[in-house]
Design a protein around this motif. Structure first.
Motif, PDB file in Angstrom:
ATOM      1  N   ALA A 157       0.839  -1.205   0.000  1.00  0.00           N
ATOM      2  CA  ALA A 157       0.000   0.000   0.000  1.00  0.00           C
ATOM      3  C   ALA A 157       0.874   1.255   0.000  1.00  0.00           C
ATOM      4  O   ALA A 157       0.605   2.217  -0.727  1.00  0.00           O
ATOM      5  N   VAL A 158       1.937   1.222   0.789  1.00  0.00           N
ATOM      6  CA  VAL A 158       2.853   2.375   0.831  1.00  0.00           C
ATOM      7  C   VAL A 158       3.532   2.556  -0.533  1.00  0.00           C
ATOM      8  O   VAL A 158       3.651   3.665  -1.046  1.00  0.00           O
ATOM      9  N   LYS A 159       3.915   1.448  -1.116  1.00  0.00           N
ATOM     10  CA  LYS A 159       4.539   1.496  -2.446  1.00  0.00           C
ATOM     11  C   LYS A 159       3.561   2.088  -3.472  1.00  0.00           C
ATOM     12  O   LYS A 159       3.924   2.941  -4.286  1.00  0.00           O
ATOM     13  N   SER A 160       2.319   1.631  -3.423  1.00  0.00           N
ATOM     14  CA  SER A 160       1.314   2.121  -4.380  1.00  0.00           C
ATOM     15  C   SER A 160       1.027   3.600  -4.138  1.00  0.00           C
ATOM     16  O   SER A 160       0.801   4.356  -5.073  1.00  0.00           O
ATOM     17  N   ARG A 161       1.046   4.017  -2.890  1.00  0.00           N
ATOM     18  CA  ARG A 161       0.809   5.430  -2.563  1.00  0.00           C
ATOM     19  C   ARG A 161       1.885   6.315  -3.187  1.00  0.00           C
ATOM     20  O   ARG A 161       1.590   7.321  -3.827  1.00  0.00           O
ATOM     21  N   ASP A 162       3.140   5.920  -2.999  1.00  0.00           N
ATOM     22  CA  ASP A 162       4.221   6.743  -3.532  1.00  0.00           C
ATOM     23  C   ASP A 162       4.143   6.816  -5.052  1.00  0.00           C
ATOM     24  O   ASP A 162       4.343   7.868  -5.651  1.00  0.00           O
ATOM     25  N   PHE A 163       3.827   5.681  -5.681  1.00  0.00           N
ATOM     26  CA  PHE A 163       3.652   5.674  -7.130  1.00  0.00           C
ATOM     27  C   PHE A 163       2.476   6.555  -7.533  1.00  0.00           C
ATOM     28  O   PHE A 163       2.569   7.370  -8.448  1.00  0.00           O
ATOM     29  N   GLU A 164       1.361   6.364  -6.843  1.00  0.00           N
ATOM     30  CA  GLU A 164       0.111   7.033  -7.239  1.00  0.00           C
ATOM     31  C   GLU A 164       0.236   8.548  -7.161  1.00  0.00           C
ATOM     32  O   GLU A 164      -0.229   9.276  -8.037  1.00  0.00           O
ATOM     33  N   ARG A 165       0.869   9.036  -6.092  1.00  0.00           N
ATOM     34  CA  ARG A 165       0.979  10.492  -5.961  1.00  0.00           C
ATOM     35  C   ARG A 165       1.843  11.078  -7.080  1.00  0.00           C
ATOM     36  O   ARG A 165       1.511  12.111  -7.663  1.00  0.00           O
ATOM     37  N   LYS A 166       2.919  10.390  -7.400  1.00  0.00           N
ATOM     38  CA  LYS A 166       3.811  10.867  -8.448  1.00  0.00           C
ATOM     39  C   LYS A 166       3.084  10.855  -9.802  1.00  0.00           C
ATOM     40  O   LYS A 166       3.100  11.824 -10.555  1.00  0.00           O
ATOM     41  N   ASP A 167       2.437   9.742 -10.067  1.00  0.00           N
ATOM     42  CA  ASP A 167       1.703   9.559 -11.327  1.00  0.00           C
ATOM     43  C   ASP A 167       0.597  10.612 -11.464  1.00  0.00           C
ATOM     44  O   ASP A 167       0.438  11.240 -12.520  1.00  0.00           O
ATOM     45  N   THR A 168      -0.147  10.831 -10.388  1.00  0.00           N
ATOM     46  CA  THR A 168      -1.258  11.786 -10.408  1.00  0.00           C
ATOM     47  C   THR A 168      -0.748  13.201 -10.675  1.00  0.00           C
ATOM     48  O   THR A 168      -1.325  13.949 -11.467  1.00  0.00           O
ATOM     49  N   ARG A 169       0.353  13.540 -10.051  1.00  0.00           N
ATOM     50  CA  ARG A 169       0.896  14.895 -10.215  1.00  0.00           C
ATOM     51  C   ARG A 169       1.428  15.111 -11.628  1.00  0.00           C
ATOM     52  O   ARG A 169       1.254  16.183 -12.214  1.00  0.00           O
ATOM     53  N   GLU A 170       2.054  14.093 -12.158  1.00  0.00           N
ATOM     54  CA  GLU A 170       2.560  14.224 -13.535  1.00  0.00           C
ATOM     55  C   GLU A 170       1.393  14.363 -14.512  1.00  0.00           C
ATOM     56  O   GLU A 170       1.423  15.169 -15.435  1.00  0.00           O
ATOM     57  N   GLU A 171       0.363  13.564 -14.277  1.00  0.00           N
ATOM     58  CA  GLU A 171      -0.806  13.619 -15.172  1.00  0.00           C
ATOM     59  C   GLU A 171      -1.530  14.957 -15.050  1.00  0.00           C
ATOM     60  O   GLU A 171      -1.934  15.550 -16.055  1.00  0.00           O
ATOM     61  N   ALA A 172      -1.672  15.449 -13.803  1.00  0.00           N
ATOM     62  CA  ALA A 172      -2.368  16.719 -13.590  1.00  0.00           C
ATOM     63  C   ALA A 172      -1.636  17.872 -14.292  1.00  0.00           C
ATOM     64  O   ALA A 172      -2.260  18.774 -14.842  1.00  0.00           O
ATOM     65  N   ALA A 173      -0.306  17.796 -14.277  1.00  0.00           N
ATOM     66  CA  ALA A 173       0.483  18.871 -14.879  1.00  0.00           C
ATOM     67  C   ALA A 173       0.258  18.972 -16.393  1.00  0.00           C
ATOM     68  O   ALA A 173       0.390  20.037 -16.979  1.00  0.00           O
ATOM     69  N   LYS A 174      -0.103  17.852 -17.005  1.00  0.00           N
ATOM     70  CA  LYS A 174      -0.317  17.850 -18.459  1.00  0.00           C
ATOM     71  C   LYS A 174      -1.800  17.984 -18.832  1.00  0.00           C
ATOM     72  O   LYS A 174      -2.142  18.245 -19.978  1.00  0.00           O
ATOM     73  N   ALA A 175      -2.668  17.770 -17.851  1.00  0.00           N
ATOM     74  CA  ALA A 175      -4.095  17.610 -18.147  1.00  0.00           C
ATOM     75  C   ALA A 175      -4.759  18.860 -18.707  1.00  0.00           C
ATOM     76  O   ALA A 175      -5.597  18.775 -19.616  1.00  0.00           O
ATOM     77  N   LEU A 176      -4.369  20.019 -18.186  1.00  0.00           N
ATOM     78  CA  LEU A 176      -5.039  21.245 -18.611  1.00  0.00           C
ATOM     79  C   LEU A 176      -4.848  21.485 -20.110  1.00  0.00           C
ATOM     80  O   LEU A 176      -5.804  21.807 -20.825  1.00  0.00           O
TER      81      LEU A 176
END
Ligand code: TF8
Length: 335
Positions: free
Chosen positions: A262-281
């Motif tokens: 779960a901790v591993k998935s959290r660290d991945f998920e936050r990074k992935d989400t932030r990268e995606e959000a930065a491109k989403a707009l």
């Protein structure tokens, strides 16, 4: 001679460890439900979690990720976890408020100014304390993931000032903080489960909704929403939860595998989400959405209106939780 002895000892120790392992991991199939589509930040992180668990248990524990709310809306899945009919899920903390009132503290408008503050507070002692409130209710919280900062979309008009919110029929998550927040802004707030949202937007049963950019992309809201206003009005966490009934049947080694993954998935998920959000707009503009930022003066007017809901939040989460969370935010800012 001595080396041979040491080697024999080592072999014996390894064999013993192997024996413990075989006993500790039973063959299990774990249903891990979530509301977004497979190709979303939620789906990607569930797969990272699944891989980590399967690897750590030598394939004994299999995680079956089931997206698209195929197992039900967040609140339906929560009931399945409590009853023991489903093992795991990830969803918004906001949909847990009916079960754990303290969860509403995360829905406080403008609580976090940036993701650094969110991470520090959610992963810190007060985040743990709120998470622990799930156990007596039949769920075990493993980690918080990032849903993200929420922004407004609608099909009626660009929202440039507070008054533009008037009479917009806006879908909100099913909890009082969201209801009160958008009523305070003058919108006609309609609570609906996320699983019904796309259809409601498409049929114009509602005019708008608010979610992070990522979800506007992955759920294809751009197909049915013309206007996007960058409001960042609240940060939403997701929380990974386990059925307590099921959790209690696991060995300590199995629990540890799930917690570590779960901790591993959290660290991945936050990074992935932030990268995606930065491109989403840019992507959403490319899909034809009309995007606007609120002028600072209007953002301030909205902020002032929203502050009025804080008294109600403090009351429903309890003064102690309210103070502890605000102190933790202040401490993060002091650093
Ligand atoms: C919402 C939430 C959803 C999540 C998801 C289904 O608007 O932001 O995106 O609860 O897990 O309902």
């Amino acid at each position: 001679m001595r080396i041979r002895f040491a080697l024999a000892g080592l072999v014996a120790a390894l064999a013993a460890a192997g024996a413990v392992q075989a006993q500790d991991f039973k063959p299990r199939i774990v249903r891990f439900g979530y509301g977004l589509v497979d190709n979303s930040n939620q789906g990607r992180a569930v797969r990272v979690f699944a891989e980590a668990v399967e690897k750590a248990t030598g394939g004994k524990m299999k995680i079956r990720g089931i997206g698209n709310a195929s197992l039900g809306s967040d609140t339906q899945m929560q009931q399945a976890l409590i009853g023991g009919a489903q093992e795991m899920m990830v969803g918004s903390t906001a949909t847990l408020v009916g079960i754990v009132p303290e969860m509403a503290v995360w829905d406080t408008p403008f609580l976090f100014a940036n993701v650094k503050e969110a991470d520090a507070v959610l992963d810190g002692p007060v985040g743990e304390k709120v998470k622990a409130k799930l156990e007596p209710k039949g769920m075990v919280g493993l980690v918080y993931w990032e849903n993200g900062f929420r922004n407004l979309t609608n099909s009626k008009r660009p929202v440039n000032k507070l008054e533009d919110m008037n009479d917009i029929k806006l879908r909100v998550m099913q909890n009082n903080v969201f209801l009160d927040s958008f009523k305070a802004l003058g919108a006609n707030a309609v609570p609906l489960p996320f699983s019904e949202l796309f259809t409601a937007l498409e049929t114009r049963a509602v005019d708008g909704q608010e979610n992070p950019f990522n979800t506007v992309v992955s759920s294809k809201f751009y197909e049915v929403q013309k206007y996007l206003t960058v409001t960042n009005h609240v940060y939403s966490p997701w929380i990974v939860t386990v059925s307590k009934k099921w959790w209690d049947t696991l060995s300590p080694a199995e629990k540890k595998v799930l917690q570590d993954a779960a901790v591993k998935s959290r660290d991945f998920e936050r990074k992935d989400t932030r990268e995606e959000a930065a491109k989403a707009l840019a992507e959403l503009k490319g899909k034809g959405m009309q995007v606007n930022e609120l002028p600072a003066s209007e953002a301030n007017r909205m902020r002032e209106k929203l502050v009025s809901v804080n008294v109600g939040i403090a009351k429903s989460v309890g003064q102690e939780t309210w103070d502890a969370v605000n102190a933790a935010v202040a401490q993060t800012r002091g650093k």
